[in-house]
Structure formats: C-alpha cells, structure tokens
Write a protein that holds these residues in place. Structure first.
Motif, mmCIF file in Angstrom:
data_model
loop_
_atom_site.group_PDB
_atom_site.id
_atom_site.type_symbol
_atom_site.label_atom_id
_atom_site.label_comp_id
_atom_site.label_asym_id
_atom_site.label_seq_id
_atom_site.Cartn_x
_atom_site.Cartn_y
_atom_site.Cartn_z
ATOM 1 N N ALA A 76 0.845 -1.195 0.000
ATOM 2 C CA ALA A 76 0.000 0.000 0.000
ATOM 3 C C ALA A 76 0.878 1.241 0.000
ATOM 4 C CB ALA A 76 -0.912 -0.004 1.225
ATOM 5 N N SER A 77 0.685 2.095 -1.017
ATOM 6 C CA SER A 77 1.545 3.268 -1.150
ATOM 7 C C SER A 77 0.880 4.564 -0.697
ATOM 8 C CB SER A 77 1.995 3.424 -2.607
ATOM 9 O OG SER A 77 0.863 3.583 -3.453
ATOM 10 N N GLU A 78 -0.464 4.646 -0.746
ATOM 11 C CA GLU A 78 -1.160 5.888 -0.432
ATOM 12 C C GLU A 78 -2.213 5.739 0.671
ATOM 13 O OE1 GLU A 78 -0.472 8.893 -1.531
ATOM 14 O OE2 GLU A 78 1.155 8.173 -2.806
ATOM 15 N N PHE A 79 -2.855 4.585 0.725
ATOM 16 C CA PHE A 79 -3.912 4.341 1.705
ATOM 17 C C PHE A 79 -3.534 3.188 2.624
ATOM 18 C CE2 PHE A 79 -6.198 5.974 -2.057
ATOM 19 C CZ PHE A 79 -6.873 7.048 -1.487
ATOM 20 N N VAL A 80 -4.121 3.161 3.783
ATOM 21 C CA VAL A 80 -4.043 1.971 4.641
ATOM 22 C C VAL A 80 -4.678 0.810 3.877
ATOM 23 C CG1 VAL A 80 -4.949 0.927 6.762
ATOM 24 C CG2 VAL A 80 -4.118 3.296 6.784
ATOM 25 N N PRO A 81 -4.085 -0.377 3.896
ATOM 26 C CA PRO A 81 -4.695 -1.525 3.214
ATOM 27 C C PRO A 81 -6.149 -1.721 3.642
ATOM 28 C CG PRO A 81 -2.495 -2.080 3.950
ATOM 29 C CD PRO A 81 -2.806 -0.735 4.533
ATOM 30 N N GLY A 82 -6.995 -2.048 2.679
ATOM 31 C CA GLY A 82 -8.427 -2.156 2.952
ATOM 32 C C GLY A 82 -8.777 -3.075 4.100
ATOM 33 N N LEU A 83 -8.041 -4.170 4.253
ATOM 34 C CA LEU A 83 -8.337 -5.131 5.313
ATOM 35 C C LEU A 83 -7.966 -4.618 6.700
ATOM 36 C CD1 LEU A 83 -7.248 -8.423 3.504
ATOM 37 C CD2 LEU A 83 -9.573 -7.781 4.144
ATOM 38 N N LEU A 84 -7.280 -3.484 6.750
ATOM 39 C CA LEU A 84 -6.864 -2.921 8.034
ATOM 40 C C LEU A 84 -7.496 -1.554 8.312
ATOM 41 C CD1 LEU A 84 -3.037 -3.801 7.970
ATOM 42 C CD2 LEU A 84 -4.870 -5.026 9.152
ATOM 43 N N GLN A 85 -8.384 -1.103 7.463
ATOM 44 C CA GLN A 85 -8.974 0.219 7.636
ATOM 45 C C GLN A 85 -10.066 0.224 8.701
ATOM 46 O OE1 GLN A 85 -10.319 1.370 3.739
ATOM 47 N NE2 GLN A 85 -8.250 1.619 2.928
ATOM 48 N N THR A 86 -10.149 1.328 9.439
ATOM 49 C CA THR A 86 -11.245 1.506 10.392
ATOM 50 C C THR A 86 -12.461 2.053 9.654
ATOM 51 O OG1 THR A 86 -10.622 3.787 10.892
ATOM 52 C CG2 THR A 86 -9.645 2.048 12.267
ATOM 53 N N GLU A 87 -13.611 1.946 10.287
ATOM 54 C CA GLU A 87 -14.842 2.430 9.655
ATOM 55 C C GLU A 87 -14.771 3.934 9.376
ATOM 56 O OE1 GLU A 87 -19.654 2.679 10.542
ATOM 57 O OE2 GLU A 87 -18.436 1.142 11.548
ATOM 58 N N VAL A 113 -9.194 10.592 13.566
ATOM 59 C CA VAL A 113 -9.352 9.444 12.649
ATOM 60 C C VAL A 113 -8.016 8.733 12.473
ATOM 61 C CG1 VAL A 113 -9.854 8.750 10.265
ATOM 62 C CG2 VAL A 113 -11.330 10.391 11.429
ATOM 63 N N MET A 114 -6.935 9.479 12.275
ATOM 64 C CA MET A 114 -5.637 8.860 12.028
ATOM 65 C C MET A 114 -5.076 8.171 13.262
ATOM 66 S SD MET A 114 -4.855 8.867 8.909
ATOM 67 C CE MET A 114 -3.200 8.207 9.154
ATOM 68 N N ARG A 115 -5.251 8.786 14.429
ATOM 69 C CA ARG A 115 -4.769 8.120 15.648
ATOM 70 C C ARG A 115 -5.472 6.783 15.841
ATOM 71 N NH1 ARG A 115 -4.970 13.337 18.016
ATOM 72 N NH2 ARG A 115 -6.975 12.816 18.994
ATOM 73 N N ASP A 116 -6.781 6.795 15.681
ATOM 74 C CA ASP A 116 -7.537 5.545 15.835
ATOM 75 C C ASP A 116 -7.144 4.535 14.771
ATOM 76 O OD1 ASP A 116 -8.822 6.681 17.964
ATOM 77 O OD2 ASP A 116 -10.678 7.129 16.893
ATOM 78 N N GLN A 117 -6.924 5.029 13.544
ATOM 79 C CA GLN A 117 -6.557 4.135 12.450
ATOM 80 C C GLN A 117 -5.206 3.473 12.691
ATOM 81 O OE1 GLN A 117 -7.895 3.005 8.982
ATOM 82 N NE2 GLN A 117 -6.429 1.711 10.063
ATOM 83 N N LEU A 118 -4.230 4.243 13.062
ATOM 84 C CA LEU A 118 -2.893 3.688 13.271
ATOM 85 C C LEU A 118 -2.864 2.768 14.489
ATOM 86 C CD1 LEU A 118 -0.700 6.815 12.439
ATOM 87 C CD2 LEU A 118 -1.273 4.876 10.963
ATOM 88 N N SER A 119 -3.622 3.110 15.503
ATOM 89 C CA SER A 119 -3.707 2.230 16.681
ATOM 90 C C SER A 119 -4.356 0.901 16.300
ATOM 91 C CB SER A 119 -4.516 2.916 17.786
ATOM 92 O OG SER A 119 -3.867 4.086 18.240
#
Length: 293
Positions: A123-134, A194-200
C-alpha cells in the motif's frame, strides 16, 4: 479439487470450476477459439467461465464443455456440482443491498479475496483495505464518490467492514502480510482523531498471528513498489488455483493472471519484505506516527 462441495462458497466453486475446465480444454489439445466455434459461443463467455468471473455458471454449459473435452463421468459430476452451488447460493456481496454500489472489477476481486488463504498487499497511499477503520473508510468513500446517498455510502462502508471478518474467523483465518509506505502513516486522512484511531488499529491487528505489518521508510529510497500499490492473492493447494494479482487506479480495477506478470509482482513483494524493517521495528514507526497525529 474441493472435497466438500456442499460447504464450499459459491466464489470458490466458480474459481475451481473455471480452473478445472481450463485444464480439461488444454488436456484435450483445444484452444478457446476452437471451442467457441463448436458451441457458437462468444469468446468472452468461455473466458468468463474459465476465470470464474460470472455470478453463476449454467450446468448446461458445463455439460456441453465436458462433452467436447471428453471428461470422465466422475469429473462431469464434480463440475456439475460446482455449477449447482453457484446457481443455488449467493456470496454475501451479491445481496441486493451491495450489488448496486460495487463496480464489476471489484466484485471479481471480492470473489478472489474470499477464496484466498494468503493476501500480500503493498500500500503506497492508503491503509490496506483489510486494516482500515470504519471512520477512515467513510472519509475515503465520501471524498471519492460525490453524489452518493447516505444509504449507498453506508453500503460501501459495510462491504469493507465485512471483508475484514476473514481475518478474524476462528477456522483458517486469512493470512495477511501488509507492507505500508511510510507516507500512509503521515497522510492526515480525516484529521487527527481518525488517524490516531486508524494507526492504533493497525498496531492492534498486527498482534494477531495471521497478520504481519511492515512499514517501508522514506530513508530506503528507490524500491520495487514505486510503480504503485498491488495485491498478490495466493490459494490453498487443495484448490489448484495459481496466484493472482489485483491492481486498481482512479478509473479502473482489474485482475492479472498472466504467469510471467504474476511472478514479477511476487518477486517485487519478496524484495519489499526484505528491504523493510521487520514487524517489531515497523510497530515503533507506527506508534511514533500516532504521537505525531
């Protein structure tokens, strides 16, 4: 060959049917053009059958092909069994709620992902779909698809969330190796919360035994993934399905099956894995990015 057709998913039956029909055609010494001439079919019809791209397979079409290929009685029964499953059951993404919002190219991918036992995602630009938060998914779709109704947006988000259940299932969970460009960690999609929750969430998922996450730092310079993101899907030995690559851009999405091309992407992913820091060091980079946001 699938040993338990009754419990197999329609997606698996479509792919297995296509693979075995292609093997039968090749064993009979026939090319696709010869087959479609005999049956007065379009070439695209045979291609869709052999690649499993149809939503269902007609048993009568399978019978006709088996006749031309001289398939054994036992083989015919198995292939008709596959076709019957595709006619009588539906994959979850074929439901009325999801069909209108999923592009054809992505429907093909969903069938492959649901059948795969290993997914390798650069994944170069987005978090991989299987790891994305809602929340992350909702921001992306809301930005990319102007004019969607709230219901359509909800359906797209539901599709992404449902896909992720494959990582959490008790029996044979999907194995994911994700290599994430460092830029993904710093790109503020949806704002700080959103990003803090996503990376966590990525850090939490990386603790699962079937999920491996590596971060590709800026400091590595040139690397084999600079032409863009890609996904390599691998399948259980029992399916006899070869690895497949999935690619997408702003206007299209497609599946690459050509053996030489697939091997190039497999090699690129192997090289990226070797270049990137291991999971432990990558987790430190993710946690540092959480603090940054």
């Amino acid at each position: 060959m699938i040993t338990d057709i009754e419990s197999a998913t329609p997606a698996l039956c479509r792919l297995q049917l296509g693979s075995e029909l292609r093997q039968l055609r090749q064993a009979a010494g026939l090319n696709g053009r010869q087959v479609v001439r005999k049956l007065l079919w379009s070439s695209s019809k045979l291609t869709r059958l052999e690649t499993g791209d149809n939503a269902s397979a007609e048993p009568s079409d399978v019978i006709a092909l088996c006749e031309i290929y001289g398939a054994s009685k036992e083989k015919r029964a198995v292939l008709q069994g596959y076709a019957a499953v595709t006619k009588t059951r539906r994959d979850w993404w074929q439901s009325a709620a999801y069909r209108p919002v999923i592009p054809p190219g992505f429907k093909a991918y969903l069938g492959l992902e649901a059948t795969a036992n290993v997914v390798q995602n650069y994944a170069s630009e987005f978090v991989p779909g299987l790891l994305q938060t809602e929340a992350y998914v909702r921001v992306i779709y809301d930005h990319a698809h102007h004019g969607l109704t709230e219901g359509e947006l909800d359906s797209l988000v539901d599709v992404r969330m449902t896909r992720q259940e494959a990582l959490l299932r008790e029996k044979s969970p999907l194995r994911l190796t994700a290599i994430i460009n460092e830029a993904v960690l710093h790109r503020a999609v949806g704002g700080s919360t959103v990003m803090r929750d996503q990376l966590s969430h990525i850090a939490d998922m990386a603790s699962r035994p079937n999920v491996r996450v590596q971060v590709l730092p800026f400091s590595l310079g040139l690397h084999p993934g600079m032409n863009g993101p890609f996904v390599v899907l691998q399948f259980s030995d029992r399916t006899a399905l070869r690895p497949i690559v999935y690619l997408e851009n702003l206007s299209d999405a497609w599946v690459c099956r050509r053996e030489g091309d697939v091997e190039r992407y497999e090699e690129a992913f192997t090289d990226l894995q070797a270049m990137a820091p291991g999971p432990h060091e990558s987790l430190k980079l993710i946690k540092e990015a959480v603090k940054e946001h």
